[in-house]
Design an enzyme around this catalytic site. Structure first.
Site, short mmCIF file in Angstrom:
data_model
loop_
_atom_site.label_atom_id
_atom_site.label_comp_id
_atom_site.label_asym_id
_atom_site.label_seq_id
_atom_site.Cartn_x
_atom_site.Cartn_y
_atom_site.Cartn_z
N ARG A 11 -35.74 -64.53 0.50
CA ARG A 11 -36.94 -63.76 -0.05
C ARG A 11 -37.79 -64.42 -0.08
O ARG A 11 -39.41 -63.79 -0.25
CB ARG A 11 -36.99 -63.73 -1.77
CG ARG A 11 -36.02 -62.19 -1.88
CD ARG A 11 -36.64 -61.07 -1.10
NE ARG A 11 -35.37 -60.34 -0.83
CZ ARG A 11 -35.17 -59.63 -2.16
NH1 ARG A 11 -35.99 -58.96 -3.02
NH2 ARG A 11 -34.52 -58.02 -1.83
N HIS A 48 -30.31 -81.92 1.15
CA HIS A 48 -29.79 -81.93 2.88
C HIS A 48 -31.70 -81.16 3.24
O HIS A 48 -31.78 -79.83 2.90
CB HIS A 48 -28.98 -81.64 3.56
CG HIS A 48 -28.69 -81.62 4.93
ND1 HIS A 48 -27.75 -81.11 5.80
CD2 HIS A 48 -29.40 -82.21 5.39
CE1 HIS A 48 -27.58 -81.61 6.71
NE2 HIS A 48 -28.75 -82.19 6.93
N ARG A 76 -33.78 -74.79 6.59
CA ARG A 76 -33.59 -73.78 6.36
C ARG A 76 -33.62 -73.34 4.23
O ARG A 76 -33.38 -72.03 3.97
CB ARG A 76 -32.64 -72.92 6.89
CG ARG A 76 -30.97 -74.08 6.37
CD ARG A 76 -29.88 -73.51 7.61
NE ARG A 76 -29.63 -73.84 8.74
CZ ARG A 76 -28.42 -74.04 9.21
NH1 ARG A 76 -27.39 -74.05 8.00
NH2 ARG A 76 -28.95 -74.33 10.07
N GLY A 94 -21.85 -79.30 -3.77
CA GLY A 94 -22.94 -77.91 -3.78
C GLY A 94 -22.65 -77.05 -4.12
O GLY A 94 -22.34 -76.16 -4.85
N1 PXP Z 1 -22.21 -84.75 1.91
C1 PXP Z 1 -22.27 -84.31 2.73
C2 PXP Z 1 -22.98 -85.27 3.72
C3 PXP Z 1 -22.59 -82.55 3.05
O1 PXP Z 1 -23.27 -82.12 4.29
C4 PXP Z 1 -22.77 -81.44 2.12
C5 PXP Z 1 -23.01 -79.99 2.39
O2 PXP Z 1 -24.62 -80.14 2.06
C6 PXP Z 1 -22.08 -81.66 1.03
C7 PXP Z 1 -21.49 -83.30 0.60
C8 PXP Z 1 -21.77 -81.03 -0.25
O3 PXP Z 1 -20.68 -80.03 -0.10
P1 PXP Z 1 -20.58 -78.71 -0.60
O4 PXP Z 1 -21.44 -77.59 -0.69
O5 PXP Z 1 -19.33 -78.32 0.38
O6 PXP Z 1 -20.16 -78.97 -1.62
#
Ligand code: PXP
Length: 242
Positions: free
Chosen positions: A19, A44, A50, A214
């Protein structure tokens, strides 16, 4: 002892960016993760911005007591930005604009010349460096040769196995490569695609010091709240029934 949990809060920012406003605030999620017992926060900082923005990293660095890990592309521009932001850790990942999420690990063997200078720049600015790698012995050997501090083993293939498939071969690859990395003096982490159902066998690998998780935590948090989602993951990592 179960590994530490690094909570990746990218998708809290994904929801905010949907949003273009202020909510939900990823920094608030990080503070809830901290109070629920997480051991680190990961974001990240993608080139296309994004989800996570530079402003998020700056505020996280200021208000969150846990070590901050910034994932970024292995480019001089990204490294220079990370040096300016000064997180405890940088994790170098492959990054393309088309991908929905990180696809596979870095090819450290192919990129060695290039990675060497990026790793050197980050380490000389007191940012510890981890390389996100597929569970391939030669990749891990190269990480040690390039003097990375850590490797994060990609668990994506394990996590994406079709239902009913035997995970043993993929788990064994993760186990063997983790053992090799530890023997080479690297810190060993793992992550990608882990959730309450599949995290147990990975968390039981003795050399794995930390898991970065994540999407499944943020997805669960939408339903049960952030602190509970983090606590449930910590329990699942310790072998509890989710
Ligand atoms: N490790 C790395 C290097 C990643 O790029 C990500 C996703 O951003 C994750 C871990 C976490 O992955 P997930 O969101 O599938 O738990």
């Amino acid at each position: 002892m179960s590994p530490r949990l690094g909570v990746n809060i990218d998708h809290v920012a994904t929801l905010r960016q949907a949003r273009g406003g202020r909510e939900p605030e990823p920094v608030a999620a990080a503070l809830l993760a901290q109070s629920a017992g997480a051991h680190g926060i990961t974001v990240h900082l993608r080139a296309d911005r994004r989800h996570i923005q530079e402003r998020d990293v700056r505020i996280l660095k200021e208000v969150v007591a846990l070590p901050l890990n910034v994932e970024c592309a292995a480019t001089p521009d990204a490294a220079a930005l990370v040096v300016a932001l000064q997180p405890a850790w940088a994790t170098l990942v492959p990054e393309t604009r088309e991908e929905v999420t990180t696809q596979g690990g870095l090819d450290a063997v192919f990129l060695q010349g290039h990675l060497r200078s990026v790793i050197r720049e980050l380490r000389s600015a007191d940012v510890q460096v981890s390389l996100f790698l597929d569970p391939i012995p030669d990749q891990v050997r190269m990480a040690a040769k390039l003097e990375a501090d850590a490797v994060e083993i990609n668990t994506g293939i394990y996590a994406d196995l079709p239902q009913g498939a035997d995970p043993l071969a993929e788990l064994n690859r993760i186990r063997e490569v983790s053992r090799l990395a530890a023997r080479l003096g690297l810190r060993v982490l793992a992550g990608h695609g882990l959730n309450l159902r599949n995290v147990g066998p990975v968390a039981a690998v003795p050399e794995l010091g930390e898991l970065n998780i994540g999407h499944s935590i943020v997805g669960r948090a939408v339903l049960v709240g952030f602190e509970r989602a983090v606590r449930e993951m910590l329990e699942a990592m310790a072998g509890g029934v989710p």
